[in-house]
Design a protein around this motif. Structure first.
Motif, PDB file in Angstrom:
ATOM      1  N   LEU A 109      -9.279   6.052  -2.938  1.00  0.00           N
ATOM      2  CA  LEU A 109      -9.396   5.093  -1.839  1.00  0.00           C
ATOM      3  C   LEU A 109      -8.421   5.362  -0.707  1.00  0.00           C
ATOM      4  CD1 LEU A 109      -9.724   1.846  -3.981  1.00  0.00           C
ATOM      5  CD2 LEU A 109     -11.556   3.148  -2.912  1.00  0.00           C
ATOM      6  N   VAL A 110      -7.724   6.461  -0.792  1.00  0.00           N
ATOM      7  CA  VAL A 110      -6.619   6.675   0.141  1.00  0.00           C
ATOM      8  C   VAL A 110      -7.010   6.569   1.617  1.00  0.00           C
ATOM      9  CG1 VAL A 110      -6.845   9.194  -0.073  1.00  0.00           C
ATOM     10  CG2 VAL A 110      -4.735   8.215   0.785  1.00  0.00           C
ATOM     11  N   THR A 111      -8.089   7.182   1.990  1.00  0.00           N
ATOM     12  CA  THR A 111      -8.529   7.109   3.379  1.00  0.00           C
ATOM     13  C   THR A 111      -9.064   5.716   3.704  1.00  0.00           C
ATOM     14  OG1 THR A 111      -9.069   9.439   3.684  1.00  0.00           O
ATOM     15  CG2 THR A 111     -10.369   7.867   4.917  1.00  0.00           C
ATOM     16  N   VAL A 113      -8.235   2.874   2.449  1.00  0.00           N
ATOM     17  CA  VAL A 113      -7.170   1.882   2.565  1.00  0.00           C
ATOM     18  C   VAL A 113      -6.481   1.946   3.926  1.00  0.00           C
ATOM     19  CG1 VAL A 113      -4.824   1.371   1.749  1.00  0.00           C
ATOM     20  CG2 VAL A 113      -6.704   1.601   0.117  1.00  0.00           C
ATOM     21  N   ALA A 114      -6.363   3.152   4.428  1.00  0.00           N
ATOM     22  CA  ALA A 114      -5.606   3.329   5.671  1.00  0.00           C
ATOM     23  C   ALA A 114      -6.168   2.533   6.837  1.00  0.00           C
ATOM     24  CB  ALA A 114      -5.550   4.812   6.021  1.00  0.00           C
ATOM     25  N   ARG A 116      -7.659  -0.484   6.522  1.00  0.00           N
ATOM     26  CA  ARG A 116      -7.856  -1.898   6.148  1.00  0.00           C
ATOM     27  C   ARG A 116      -6.681  -2.759   6.600  1.00  0.00           C
ATOM     28  NH1 ARG A 116     -13.011  -1.220   5.862  1.00  0.00           N
ATOM     29  NH2 ARG A 116     -13.429   0.657   4.686  1.00  0.00           N
ATOM     30  N   PRO A 118      -3.375  -5.347   6.474  1.00  0.00           N
ATOM     31  CA  PRO A 118      -2.024  -5.193   5.913  1.00  0.00           C
ATOM     32  C   PRO A 118      -1.918  -5.541   4.443  1.00  0.00           C
ATOM     33  CG  PRO A 118      -1.918  -6.270   8.048  1.00  0.00           C
ATOM     34  CD  PRO A 118      -3.373  -6.155   7.705  1.00  0.00           C
ATOM     35  N   ARG A 121      -3.089  -2.678   2.385  1.00  0.00           N
ATOM     36  CA  ARG A 121      -2.164  -1.540   2.448  1.00  0.00           C
ATOM     37  C   ARG A 121      -0.891  -1.838   1.654  1.00  0.00           C
ATOM     38  NH1 ARG A 121      -1.640   0.328   8.520  1.00  0.00           N
ATOM     39  NH2 ARG A 121      -0.478   2.005   7.473  1.00  0.00           N
ATOM     40  N   LYS A 122      -0.518  -3.098   1.652  1.00  0.00           N
ATOM     41  CA  LYS A 122       0.671  -3.482   0.890  1.00  0.00           C
ATOM     42  C   LYS A 122       0.438  -3.249  -0.605  1.00  0.00           C
ATOM     43  CE  LYS A 122       3.983  -7.255   0.402  1.00  0.00           C
ATOM     44  NZ  LYS A 122       4.294  -8.645   0.796  1.00  0.00           N
ATOM     45  N   TYR A 124      -1.649  -1.218  -1.894  1.00  0.00           N
ATOM     46  CA  TYR A 124      -1.704   0.226  -2.114  1.00  0.00           C
ATOM     47  C   TYR A 124      -0.298   0.809  -2.214  1.00  0.00           C
ATOM     48  CZ  TYR A 124      -3.005   5.134  -1.526  1.00  0.00           C
ATOM     49  OH  TYR A 124      -3.173   6.483  -1.712  1.00  0.00           O
ATOM     50  N   THR A 125       0.541   0.396  -1.292  1.00  0.00           N
ATOM     51  CA  THR A 125       1.914   0.905  -1.271  1.00  0.00           C
ATOM     52  C   THR A 125       2.642   0.578  -2.571  1.00  0.00           C
ATOM     53  OG1 THR A 125       1.970   0.588   1.122  1.00  0.00           O
ATOM     54  CG2 THR A 125       4.091   0.849   0.001  1.00  0.00           C
ATOM     55  N   TYR A 128       1.381   2.716  -5.284  1.00  0.00           N
ATOM     56  CA  TYR A 128       1.907   4.070  -5.075  1.00  0.00           C
ATOM     57  C   TYR A 128       3.339   4.179  -5.579  1.00  0.00           C
ATOM     58  CZ  TYR A 128       4.048   7.924  -2.453  1.00  0.00           C
ATOM     59  OH  TYR A 128       4.749   9.031  -2.091  1.00  0.00           O
ATOM     60  N   ARG A 129       4.138   3.182  -5.252  1.00  0.00           N
ATOM     61  CA  ARG A 129       5.545   3.208  -5.701  1.00  0.00           C
ATOM     62  C   ARG A 129       5.632   3.166  -7.214  1.00  0.00           C
ATOM     63  NH1 ARG A 129       7.223  -0.505  -1.091  1.00  0.00           N
ATOM     64  NH2 ARG A 129       8.030   0.970   0.465  1.00  0.00           N
TER      65      ARG A 129
ATOM     66  N   THR B 111     -11.485  10.689   1.686  1.00  0.00           N
ATOM     67  CA  THR B 111     -12.183   9.716   0.850  1.00  0.00           C
ATOM     68  C   THR B 111     -13.543   9.387   1.440  1.00  0.00           C
ATOM     69  OG1 THR B 111     -10.235   8.668  -0.078  1.00  0.00           O
ATOM     70  CG2 THR B 111     -12.166   7.284   0.193  1.00  0.00           C
ATOM     71  N   ALA B 166      -1.744   5.755   4.631  1.00  0.00           N
ATOM     72  CA  ALA B 166      -2.169   4.527   3.953  1.00  0.00           C
ATOM     73  C   ALA B 166      -1.013   3.569   3.691  1.00  0.00           C
ATOM     74  CB  ALA B 166      -2.861   4.875   2.639  1.00  0.00           C
ATOM     75  N   LEU B 167       0.180   4.090   3.573  1.00  0.00           N
ATOM     76  CA  LEU B 167       1.341   3.251   3.265  1.00  0.00           C
ATOM     77  C   LEU B 167       1.637   2.283   4.409  1.00  0.00           C
ATOM     78  CD1 LEU B 167       3.675   5.955   1.672  1.00  0.00           C
ATOM     79  CD2 LEU B 167       2.178   4.320   0.512  1.00  0.00           C
ATOM     80  N   ASP B 168       2.229   1.168   4.044  1.00  0.00           N
ATOM     81  CA  ASP B 168       2.506   0.172   5.079  1.00  0.00           C
ATOM     82  C   ASP B 168       3.984   0.169   5.482  1.00  0.00           C
ATOM     83  OD1 ASP B 168       3.727  -1.006   2.919  1.00  0.00           O
ATOM     84  OD2 ASP B 168       2.999  -3.015   3.376  1.00  0.00           O
TER      85      ASP B 168
END
Lengths: 193, 193, 193, 193
Positions: A109-111, A113-114, A116, A118, A121-122, A124-125, A128-129, B111, B166-168
């Motif tokens: 979903l990486v692209t 999400v970019a 969408r 906030p 994206r939050k 997702y971030t 990711y972390r 994606t 994608a990151l916020d």
DNA sequence: ACCAGCGGGACATCCCGTTTGT
DNA sequence: ACAAACGGGATGTCCCGCTGGT
């Protein structure tokens, strides 16, 4: 309190499972709420009792999908040694994962999400972390550049799977997975002389 | 014949430029033909004189965008030494690239492409192969595992930029770019004994 | 002026034909726009290009249905003699009409209309007056109480058909139709000594 | 057993009274169980303790309404002479009846019933037969065509009231009521030599 | 007898891709 | 190359019937 209190939670989970699968395989815009609900054996009528809107569902589905990806499911043992990491890399960077239905949302979903809102994206971030942290926790012996190495590693993992899915030639995808796997393992070893 | 036939080609190029920018920044579904044409200073009516449908435009826009990304534009010199590669890595794996409007479609659409029709995926695959080839052509001194290293490298590049977008949190994106850049360079050097 | 100007009118007519049939056979609330459009070979998307809302469609469908009922279709000859009236009564007060798909909306929707908005009731009223006028125009020899007789007659016709459709016993419906037909004809004759 | 068992019957009757009034004035679909229960001073919850479902309530409400219409309530005396019939016709075919809240379900629900399930239509049919029978029992001097005349008469009564309620012009409704009344009485007399 | 709430489904709006004739 | 508009389809809101536990 009518209906056992788990009833709603169960339904919600069923919706999430469908959503995770459909979103990761077809993307946000190409998946309609109707489809998700039908897949879960329901109709759209009840949707808004569980989620405030489609974006909300997307957010939650990312979390849900993350906890069912090879990353998470390969983790139960939790042994912080090379074995676990090796297994994860082998599972993640594989043709099976690329073609799987329950896959890592970070890659699938990486692209999507970019572009969408906030909140998404939050989420997702955060996911990711978590991925980075989990891998860091299982990595020993990387004395120098540990953080850099891991961030580059996850970028390669996510990128590899994402690209592998976009390609139209299975052989190339295969080669890509193999390459990433080999180099990934080398990376972790090489950095620790 | 009031207009020279290059007039049509120019118009076409203007449409493509707009499309490349809009598609890479907003994705396929969130970009309407209306927007693209308006951005190119035209009306929707004329669209079908240039492209058979939206998917066709998407395909062409990927090619167009690829030839305008840091990868391609940093290439004019064409010197096949480390300098070029260094410059490309520095440009590609940078916050500026992540936030740029004319960016690498391989990263920005990965994606999105995966869920489109075969024709689009074919174009993507071709572009992807070109990226690998260009880098391979500029890489010296990698005697062993050259192909693996390069495939892993491009996966990291594409993945890094895609995730970074994608990151916020801009700081994390920054750190991610730096990490990928450092490790990428190391990778190319380290693999050479 | 794109699309031949009849195109839209044709589509509109197709929708109306479906609506008239479905509304008269299932009523307003039990007929969804989705159904009507599907029956016309379209989807709901285009509906609001033709009608402002469901009530609007209902109004128009009443008019459309009225012009296709035995009353109207039996009229082509237009001869203002007893023959026409006789034929109309025979056709209207018949089991076939009760079971027909294209039926008189005055009878099939009478209760339904009563609880709708003013616009719809206005359309109904207009259609009702037309029915009375047409019959009056074809009636000769009723010197006294002509208006009363005709109003009572149409009430009996509408009531007979409406009740006949509500009954669950075909034999009773048959008997009802026969009775109304006999008395109706008698009424017209009897009043003219 | 805190409450005597007639308590339940009383509650049931209150619900039926509300239902009869609401159904006849707004139809089946436009009347919600919520409204009925609220009107009866209860909450929705208890509904299913009295009726199996909404259709069941509808059935019962038809019977209830029939026994409270001018037809039934004008009947107490039960004198089987012209006086009674005259009174009934005058009451039934009147503007007051058209605008009344407790009205004849045969007229107010005729279209509605036609599209419901068999059970409801059966109830309607039974009620309809009762109406015919009651009138027949009070009719003297109709030697020929008695059954036909009465069936036509009730069709006219029901049709007249139903149409009168659908019209949007009170004056026309008035005229319609008068006409039906006049002709109805004439019919009964005329058929008697 | 009640009550919360689940799940169904219709409606109206919006927006987009495409076609048709100019 | 344009402009109008047709028809598709998804979203979110609203409301209702019914059920499951209290």
């Amino acid at each position: 309190m009518p209906y056992p209190k788990e009833h709603k939670a169960k339904t919600r989970d069923r919706i999430l499972a469908s959503a995770a699968r459909l979103f990761t395989s077809k993307g946000f815009d190409n998946t309609s709420i109707d489809e998700v609900m039908a897949d879960a054996g329901l109709t759209r009528g009840g949707f808004y009792a569980h989620f405030s809107d489609k974006g909300d569902l997307y957010s939650e589905a990312i979390v849900y999908a993350a906890s069912n990806s090879p990353m998470a499911t390969g983790m139960p043992a939790g042994k912080k040694d090379g074995t676990w990491l090796d297994k994860v890399l082998t599972g993640y960077l594989s043709t099976e994962h690329v073609n799987a239905e329950n896959s890592c949302p970070l890659a699938f979903l990486v692209t999507d999400v970019a572009v969408r809102n906030p909140k998404i994206r939050k989420t997702y971030t955060k996911t990711y972390r978590m991925m980075n942290k989990v891998i860091a926790d299982h990595t020993k012996g990387l004395s120098t550049r540990k953080e850099e190495t891991i961030m580059a590693l996850t970028a390669m993992m996510i990128g590899g799977v994402a690209v592998g899915r976009a390609l139209d030639d299975p052989d190339t995808t295969d080669k890509l997975m193999n390459s990433c796997r080999v180099i990934a393992k080398e990376l972790l070893k090489l950095s620790a002389p």
